[in-house]
Design an enzyme around this catalytic site. Sequence first.
Site, mmCIF file in Angstrom:
data_model
loop_
_atom_site.group_PDB
_atom_site.id
_atom_site.type_symbol
_atom_site.label_atom_id
_atom_site.label_comp_id
_atom_site.label_asym_id
_atom_site.label_seq_id
_atom_site.Cartn_x
_atom_site.Cartn_y
_atom_site.Cartn_z
ATOM 1 N N LYS A 201 22.693 4.025 8.362
ATOM 2 C CA LYS A 201 21.993 4.120 7.088
ATOM 3 C C LYS A 201 22.735 3.222 6.099
ATOM 4 C CE LYS A 201 19.420 6.007 3.795
ATOM 5 N NZ LYS A 201 17.962 5.740 3.789
ATOM 6 N N PHE A 202 22.016 2.442 5.289
ATOM 7 C CA PHE A 202 22.667 1.576 4.309
ATOM 8 C C PHE A 202 22.929 2.372 3.029
ATOM 9 C CE2 PHE A 202 22.255 -1.619 0.780
ATOM 10 C CZ PHE A 202 23.456 -2.276 1.020
ATOM 11 N N GLU A 275 39.644 2.889 5.339
ATOM 12 C CA GLU A 275 38.665 2.435 4.344
ATOM 13 C C GLU A 275 37.463 3.369 4.325
ATOM 14 O OE1 GLU A 275 39.245 -2.422 4.685
ATOM 15 O OE2 GLU A 275 37.368 -1.528 5.318
ATOM 16 N N ARG A 292 47.473 -2.557 9.685
ATOM 17 C CA ARG A 292 48.490 -3.520 9.226
ATOM 18 C C ARG A 292 48.917 -3.181 7.797
ATOM 19 N NH1 ARG A 292 43.373 -5.844 8.236
ATOM 20 N NH2 ARG A 292 43.051 -6.117 6.005
HETATM 21 C C1 MV4 Z 1 28.252 -0.783 4.638
HETATM 22 C C2 MV4 Z 1 27.665 -0.888 3.356
HETATM 23 C C3 MV4 Z 1 26.667 0.006 3.039
HETATM 24 N N1 MV4 Z 1 26.251 0.918 3.943
HETATM 25 N N2 MV4 Z 1 27.811 0.150 5.486
HETATM 26 C C4 MV4 Z 1 31.108 -4.621 4.223
HETATM 27 C C5 MV4 Z 1 32.214 -5.077 5.092
HETATM 28 C C6 MV4 Z 1 32.334 -4.113 6.201
HETATM 29 N N3 MV4 Z 1 33.667 -3.614 6.220
HETATM 30 C C7 MV4 Z 1 31.337 -3.030 5.931
HETATM 31 N N4 MV4 Z 1 30.675 -3.364 4.705
HETATM 32 C C8 MV4 Z 1 29.691 -2.570 4.199
HETATM 33 N N5 MV4 Z 1 29.244 -1.589 5.028
HETATM 34 C C9 MV4 Z 1 26.812 0.961 5.145
HETATM 35 N N6 MV4 Z 1 26.378 1.866 6.026
HETATM 36 C C10 MV4 Z 1 28.147 -1.860 2.484
HETATM 37 C C11 MV4 Z 1 29.147 -2.729 2.915
HETATM 38 C C12 MV4 Z 1 29.532 -3.725 1.959
HETATM 39 C C13 MV4 Z 1 30.767 -3.685 1.328
HETATM 40 C C14 MV4 Z 1 31.713 -2.730 1.630
HETATM 41 C C15 MV4 Z 1 32.927 -2.714 1.010
HETATM 42 C C16 MV4 Z 1 33.218 -3.668 0.064
HETATM 43 C C17 MV4 Z 1 32.314 -4.643 -0.261
HETATM 44 C C18 MV4 Z 1 31.087 -4.674 0.372
HETATM 45 C C19 MV4 Z 1 30.179 -5.666 0.040
HETATM 46 C C20 MV4 Z 1 28.964 -5.685 0.658
HETATM 47 C C21 MV4 Z 1 28.642 -4.723 1.616
#
Ligand code: MV4
Length: 447
Positions: A201-202, A275, A292
């Site tokens: 899910k986003f 995270e 790390r």
């Molecule tokens: C997501 C998200 C929203 N929903 N997963 C970005 C990098 C990777 N580590 C996972 N990321 C994301 N995963 C779900 N289910 C939004 C992001 C994301 C994001 C996350 C942390 C910091 C900046 C970001 C920028 C765009 C998208």
Amino acid sequence: MFKKLLIANRGEIALRVIRTCKEMKIKTVAVYSTADRDSLHVKFADEAVCIGPPSSTESYLNVPRLMAAVEITNADAIHPGYGFLAENADFAEVCTEYGIKFIGPTPEMINRMGDKITAKETMIAAGVPCIPGSGGLLKSADEGKKLAKGIGYPVIIKATAGGGGKGMRVIWNDDEFQENWDNAKIEAKASFGNDGMYMEKFIEEPRHIEIQIIGDQHGNVIHLSERDCSIQRRHQKLVEECPSPFMTKALRTKMGEAAIAAGMAINYEGVGTVEFLVDKHRNFYFMEMNTRIQVEHPVTEEVIDRDLIKEQIKVAAGEKLNGKNYLPKLHCMECRINAEDVYNDFRPNPGNITSFHSAKGHGVRVDTHVYAGYSVPPFYDSMIAKLICKAETREECITKMERALDEFIIEGIKTTIPFHQQLMKNEKFRKGDFHTGFLDSFEMKNK
Ligand code: MV4
């Protein structure tokens, strides 16, 4: 305790590790490429070994050359820093075979967290909240579409070998599925040589809040509070802070417990970061675990008043933790100073630093390997310094940061200082009203 530590890295983090080693009476070995001859990490280490030409694959990523440097210097431990080989399980394995201590977790732990589906399965089993999704590899776009009906759009597909944003696509409806699926798989294959995908899910407009943990070799894991890393541009963090302006005492307790459960689940050894994405209702979900020391570790050091590199080396040497968690006593913020042209899409801007006057004063810390006359090579990461300010409150911390940014003079190359100066004046930022999409709509004013 170790007698001689080789730092398999460059730049500010290599220097950062050398500083702690000196205080711990551990001898240091720097390695460097021919492009880094004049870097401060080379000057301040007890010994320095040139390991190759500028190209990372022929120097900082070259395991045989690093092992040759270990051999000729008789080092008994390797600190990988961040980036390069820091999360390379094969490298950690080779170190063990050579009888040299890799300062970090075991190859098994690195592998388990490096594969995102395996990491997520581990966290679900440990009771750590995770985002609802496919639960495993998706076989096809059609299978994804079927599952998306249950999960509900928008969804996000991610590469299991990924992390940091590569091989990731947000999908809003069935019609967009196939094209995004094809492109994400091509990107994942090209970046990681593995195009396995999963779906979640986003979460819209989340914050990125991470918990620092440390585990010892005796089964103890503690947390050292959070860092808010929501101020990012194209998955590059620019500002990190603690406490998160969105944090509450209750949420810190819950997220800290979840991060400890995550560490305990894999018997974690070393410093690590769990995270999380945090939605607007303060629901939090496991995203990834970094095995790390991170760029932004000084933020935690300043608010809890501990040297994390020292703690990291101590647990690597087998010392026991005393079991108590650490809570922030101050507010701290870090601005990453990169050699980039912020008026030109943050394009890298390497070159000769003609003058360099560091910010100084009470509550100001600058971690850097550069100086006046130093030439920033074009071959590596563009970060040249970290400006870290601490004060009693967030407001005072921002005021101090503005003062420090104003007196930080770097000439000859363009840097991200003007970006930070404008960010510090932004009303929403000052109110703590931001999420990971904040910089998408942030416009630089003209010079
Ligand atoms: C997501 C998200 C929203 N929903 N997963 C970005 C990098 C990777 N580590 C996972 N990321 C994301 N995963 C779900 N289910 C939004 C992001 C994301 C994001 C996350 C942390 C910091 C900046 C970001 C920028 C765009 C998208």
